[in-house]
Structures are given as structure tokens and as C-alpha cells.
Enzyme design. Structure first.
Site, PDB file in Angstrom:
ATOM      1  N   ASP A   1      -2.805   2.376  -6.152  1.00 22.47           N
ATOM      2  CA  ASP A   1      -1.740   2.450  -5.153  1.00 22.47           C
ATOM      3  C   ASP A   1      -1.669   1.271  -4.195  1.00 22.47           C
ATOM      4  O   ASP A   1      -0.921   1.315  -3.220  1.00 22.47           O
ATOM      5  CB  ASP A   1      -1.867   3.740  -4.348  1.00 22.47           C
ATOM      6  CG  ASP A   1      -3.178   3.820  -3.576  1.00 22.47           C
ATOM      7  OD1 ASP A   1      -4.136   3.158  -3.984  1.00 22.47           O
ATOM      8  OD2 ASP A   1      -3.222   4.554  -2.571  1.00 22.47           O
ATOM      9  N   GLU A   2      -2.424   0.206  -4.441  1.00 22.57           N
ATOM     10  CA  GLU A   2      -2.296  -0.961  -3.569  1.00 22.57           C
ATOM     11  C   GLU A   2      -2.613  -2.243  -4.327  1.00 22.57           C
ATOM     12  O   GLU A   2      -3.388  -2.250  -5.281  1.00 22.57           O
ATOM     13  CB  GLU A   2      -3.178  -0.825  -2.333  1.00 22.57           C
ATOM     14  CG  GLU A   2      -4.655  -0.769  -2.596  1.00 22.57           C
ATOM     15  CD  GLU A   2      -5.477  -0.773  -1.310  1.00 22.57           C
ATOM     16  OE1 GLU A   2      -5.122  -1.536  -0.374  1.00 22.57           O
ATOM     17  OE2 GLU A   2      -6.460  -0.024  -1.245  1.00 22.57           O
TER      18      GLU A   2
ATOM     19  N   ASP B   1       0.864  -1.186   0.000  1.00 23.71           N
ATOM     20  CA  ASP B   1       0.000   0.000   0.000  1.00 23.71           C
ATOM     21  C   ASP B   1       0.898   1.233   0.000  1.00 23.71           C
ATOM     22  O   ASP B   1       1.660   1.459   0.942  1.00 23.71           O
ATOM     23  CB  ASP B   1      -0.901  -0.008   1.236  1.00 23.71           C
ATOM     24  CG  ASP B   1      -2.001   1.038   1.165  1.00 23.71           C
ATOM     25  OD1 ASP B   1      -2.118   1.708   0.123  1.00 23.71           O
ATOM     26  OD2 ASP B   1      -2.739   1.179   2.147  1.00 23.71           O
TER      27      ASP B   1
END
Length: 353
Positions: free
Chosen positions: A103-104, A9
Site C-alpha cells: 500500500d505504499e 501511501d
């Protein structure tokens, strides 16, 4: 428990990219978003978060919490490009990657390309590459299933690394506030508190029958999570389930004619996206948010895929008639098409970026 799962993350992803590219703002509270009265915070730096600012907050409230906060408009194409670079690093170790957003992502490194025995070493290496190559930090969680890996990545943010070993999982889960469990939002959290469930330890004391009686099918999920069970695989390919668009207006809509005009524009944008992604779904959903932030949705299903404006717009108007729009001015209009048909185009498979 033989699986090795990593959840990566990125830390304050959009804001961190802007701080990287604008070093003059280092150490200052910064948000990605527009400062207009109808603006919304997309991301907040850790300096901004100290003032209580968070994503999805109105720009007006963010400014009240911190008058000196710096607003920077988002650059989605830049964020997508950085996400691609991050995924290129992931693919050095495994192709079993399940993106959750730009983003993860989850990574299954049980068997990995570099034959590294410990998933912890892989997580360290990925974090190092992201920092050295992209000048960004990521937090990583390592465990034997997705639930625990996701919990672990949040545990020591920012730039954290947390490992939950199978032997320590039950004790770790017992220490968690109930709000950290997947599926426990504000409403469910309040209900659990009323039942005397405040932590993982409290949840572990509940029988499966008790949880099902109070939470339905989610009771199974809560019972499994409380006992460290999550058999979901990391899915490298996912099918797009819906496609949609929405518009928040600078000024609330009060005229029925203005609503129809804006509905037409939203339908046009939706049709363009459907054509671009070659998506085929047969359920249309209309979303309306009023100026008091209350929300109404209506949906209708068709016997064949909805792809053309000539089909989508009449159905959208039909749904609009089912909602009383005379009581409150309208802040937002949205349309989406869902329930993909059986014949799927290859481009409908996991759009990662």
C-alpha cells in the site's frame, strides 16, 4: 535538491477495501482480522482508530476498546490485486517505483513519461485516478528526497497532499517531533529526550560528533535528516534479502514434543516457499515468542544455500536446543533464511505484489 520524489501511501488500505466492498459497514468501526482470543488486528478503519485501535493490537484488546467493532477476515489475494491496479497507475508516469509494501511506494518523477513539470500535479493526478478508478483514497507527499516525501505523506492523512519545498525544508524539519524521524523508535526516542532532544530544531543544534558519540552510525543519519539531506535513490529493483514464515498457536505450547512437531511444520512451509521463490540464502534464523510476549532469536550460517528440508530441519533443532524453552509456554514459532548468495535467480528481484 533537483530530484522530484513522491511518496504514495494508501489510507487504511485493507480496511478501506473492505468498506468499499461492504457499503453496509460505512461509518462503523471495522478491523481486518479475526476475533479469536489469539487474533491480531491487521488493519483498522479510521472509525475504529478513534477508539485507539491500531494494527498489531490483539483482537481481545480491540474488542475491549470498542465492543461494537466489526471483524472481517483478511483477503490477501484481493489486496494484492488492488495493489497491482495502483501500480499500473504509477507506471503511467514513471518506471522508477520503489514499493515499500502493498500500500505504499516511492516514485521518482524527476523525468516522467507525461513530461509534467510539477511533481505536485502528478501527485494530484495519481490521487484522482485512484479515487475515480478504485474508489479508494491515498495520501501523497512530495519533496526532493525520500525522507521528506515520506514525512509529508503522513502529514495530512487521510486523503492528504503535502508538499515540502527545498526552501522551506529546514523550517519544516525544525517543527517535527523527534518521534517522526526515521530510525527513532521508543528506545531511541527516550534516549533523545534524556539528551534534551525533543524536536527537529533540537536535533539541528547537535553536532555530528555529538550524535555519533551517542547513536553510533545512526548519528550520521540523524544529522543528515535534521539538515534535509537524504541521498538515497528511489530503487526500482531490489533484491529479496530473506524469506520466512511463522505460526501463532491457538494454545501455547508447553510440551517439548509439541514444539518439535510444530517446528517440523514451520520448516516444511519454509522449504515450500524457498522452492517457490527460488531463493538461495545461507543463514537460518529461529524466532520464538513466549506467552509473556518476550522473544528469543538464534541464527546459524551454512557454507552453501539452505534449500532442502533435510538440511533446514536439523539446523532448526540445533538452534532450538540453544534456547531455554522450559520457563515459559511458547506462543509463536518462526523460521527464516537470509543472506542471499551471489548467484541470484531473476525471480529473486523485487517482488512487488
Amino acid at each position: 535538491m533537483n530530484k522530484k520524489i513522491i511518496h504514495i501511501d494508501m489510507d487504511a488500505f485493507y480496511a478501506s477495501i473492505e468498506l468499499r466492498d461492504h457499503p453496509e459497514y460505512a461509518g462503523k468501526p471495522l478491523v481486518v482480522g479475526r476475533p479469536e482470543s489469539r487474533g491480531v488486528v491487521s488493519a483498522a478503519s479510521y472509525e475504529a482508530r478513534k477508539y485507539g485501535i491500531h494494527s498489531a493490537m490483539s483482537s481481545v484488546k480491540a474488542r475491549k476498546l470498542c465492543p461494537d467493532v466489526i471483524f472481517i477476515p483478511g483477503q490477501m489475494e484481493v489486496y494484492k490485486e488492488v495493489s497491482k491496479q495502483i501500480h499500473a497507475i504509477f507506471r503511467e508516469y514513471t518506471d522508477i517505483i520503489e514499493p515499500l509494501s502493498l500500500d505504499e511506494a516511492f516514485l521518482d518523477v524527476t523525468e516522467n513519461k507525461k513530461n509534467i513539470e510539477l511533481a505536485t500535479d502528478i501527485a494530484k493526478d495519481i490521487k484522482r485516478q485512484i479515487k475515480e478508478n478504485l474508489k479508494l483514497t491515498a495520501s501523497a507527499g512530495v519533496s526532493y528526497n525520500k525522507f521528506l516525501a515520506k514525512i509529508a505523506s503522513d502529514y495530512r492523512k487521510p486523503d492528504g497532499l503535502c508538499v515540502i519545498h527545498p526552501d522551506k525544508a529546514i523550517k519544516f524539519i525544525a517543527s517535527l517531533p523527534i518521534e517522526l524521524f526515521w530510525g527513532v523508535g521508543k528506545t531511541t526516542g527516550k534516549k533523545m529526550h534524556l539528551l534534551g532532544i525533543h524536536s527537529g530544531a533540537d536535533l539541528q543544534k547537535c553536532s555530528l560528533e555529538f550524535l555519533i558519540s551517542h547513536f553510533g552510525k545512526n548519528g550520521n543519519l540523524f544529522y543528515d535528516f535534521a539538515h534535509g539531506i537524504d541521498n538515497r535513490a528511489v530503487e526500482a529493483v531490489k533484491i529479496r534479502q530473506s524469506i520466512g514464515c511463522e505460526t501463532t498457536f491457538e494454545k501455547d505450547l508447553t510440551s517439548p514434543m509439541a514444539v518439535i512437531i510444530e517446528l517440523y511444520h514451520v520448516a516444511c512451509e519454509l522449504t515450500e516457499r524457498i522452492t517457490l521463490k527460488k531463493f538461495q540464502g545461507n543463514t537460518l534464523t529461529l524466532k520464538i515468542k513466549f506467552n509473556d510476549f518476550s522473544q528469543k532469536t538464534k541464527c546459524i550460517s551454512n557454507h552453501h544455500p539452505l534449500t532442502d528440508l533435510d538440511e533446514i530441519l536439523p539446523l532448526a533443532k540445533k538452534l532450538l536446543k540453544e534456547i531455554d524453552i522450559s520457563q515459559h509456554p511458547i506462543r509463536l514459532l518462526g523460521l527464516s533464511v537470509s543472506h542471499p548468495t551471489e548467484k541470484l535467480h531473476p525471480q529473486q528481484l523485487s517482488i512487488q505484489f
